[in-house]
Design an enzyme around this catalytic site. Sequence first.
Site, mmCIF file in Angstrom:
data_model
loop_
_atom_site.group_PDB
_atom_site.id
_atom_site.type_symbol
_atom_site.label_atom_id
_atom_site.label_comp_id
_atom_site.label_asym_id
_atom_site.label_seq_id
_atom_site.Cartn_x
_atom_site.Cartn_y
_atom_site.Cartn_z
ATOM 1 N N THR A 74 1.073 -1.328 -0.120
ATOM 2 C CA THR A 74 0.149 0.024 0.007
ATOM 3 C C THR A 74 0.897 1.100 -0.319
ATOM 4 O O THR A 74 1.836 1.235 0.729
ATOM 5 C CB THR A 74 -0.926 0.255 1.269
ATOM 6 O OG1 THR A 74 -1.739 1.360 0.833
ATOM 7 C CG2 THR A 74 -0.321 -0.054 2.263
ATOM 8 N N GLU A 75 0.918 2.277 -1.419
ATOM 9 C CA GLU A 75 1.524 3.185 -1.424
ATOM 10 C C GLU A 75 1.322 4.438 0.170
ATOM 11 O O GLU A 75 2.559 5.181 0.072
ATOM 12 C CB GLU A 75 0.577 4.428 -2.380
ATOM 13 C CG GLU A 75 -0.425 4.851 -1.257
ATOM 14 C CD GLU A 75 -0.684 5.617 -2.585
ATOM 15 O OE1 GLU A 75 -0.276 6.915 -3.293
ATOM 16 O OE2 GLU A 75 -0.868 5.263 -4.276
ATOM 17 N N ASN A 76 1.105 4.027 1.019
ATOM 18 C CA ASN A 76 1.205 4.851 2.868
ATOM 19 C C ASN A 76 2.576 4.326 3.274
ATOM 20 O O ASN A 76 2.536 4.125 4.419
ATOM 21 C CB ASN A 76 0.013 5.353 3.383
ATOM 22 C CG ASN A 76 -0.952 3.567 3.575
ATOM 23 O OD1 ASN A 76 -1.124 3.081 2.476
ATOM 24 N ND2 ASN A 76 -1.209 3.489 4.582
ATOM 25 N N SER B 184 8.203 3.798 -0.180
ATOM 26 C CA SER B 184 7.311 2.985 -0.633
ATOM 27 C C SER B 184 6.777 3.630 -2.277
ATOM 28 O O SER B 184 6.935 2.231 -3.202
ATOM 29 C CB SER B 184 5.641 3.754 0.167
ATOM 30 O OG SER B 184 5.059 3.154 -0.942
#
Length: 228
Positions: A60-62, A102
Amino acid sequence: MSVQSNEKSLQTSATPLGRDDLARLVARDIAPGSFVNLGIGQPTLVSNYLTEEQNITLHTENGMLGMGPEAKGEEIDEDLINAGKIPVTELPGASYFHHADSFAIMRGGHLDICVLGAFQVSATGDLANWHTGAPGAIPAVGGAMDLATGAKDVFVMMTLLTREGASKIVDACTYPVTGVGCVTRVYTDKAVFLIGPDGVTVRETFGCTLEELQDLVPVPLKATPAAA
């Protein structure tokens, strides 16, 4: 517009698929051992249908690798969320890292698949999923452009038609484009579409025939070789 095949074997469901059935289908199609990012919206449901045997690593990009299914009840930790701010679980070996790291994963070609929502997908695989161009709308492309160009395969999950009944699969995108020629597969409530150098191929349909589907979609469709 005529179709190249009217093979009834394409139809694998008597009715259009709901969101969860579609998520289950996408999850089934992800190859074992893949590193995958699930976009905001419908794609987040896919995490609920991945099996332990598939050994899928979700990003997940966070800033997380090893995300599990959506958290429920006592599993919910408000500090543990995906990019869509939905509480999620973590799997054994999960790791957390800086936002820049990320994005390095996303941009560096380390993701096998990303699953994104879309406003439009063109017949050549262009993706429009961040802005409709509506006056007053806040442009917020976020990491979508990095995912669209960085992942090895881009799957789209969406309803085939807008609320007005227009096809979201189009000859050319009229909304601002997120990525050019990046989409390889589109999962919708009415059909699964494969996009490649030879155009748009229909793998299977749900609740309609290929002929009926062609009446809805303004680009030439053909059946997969196995059904033709």
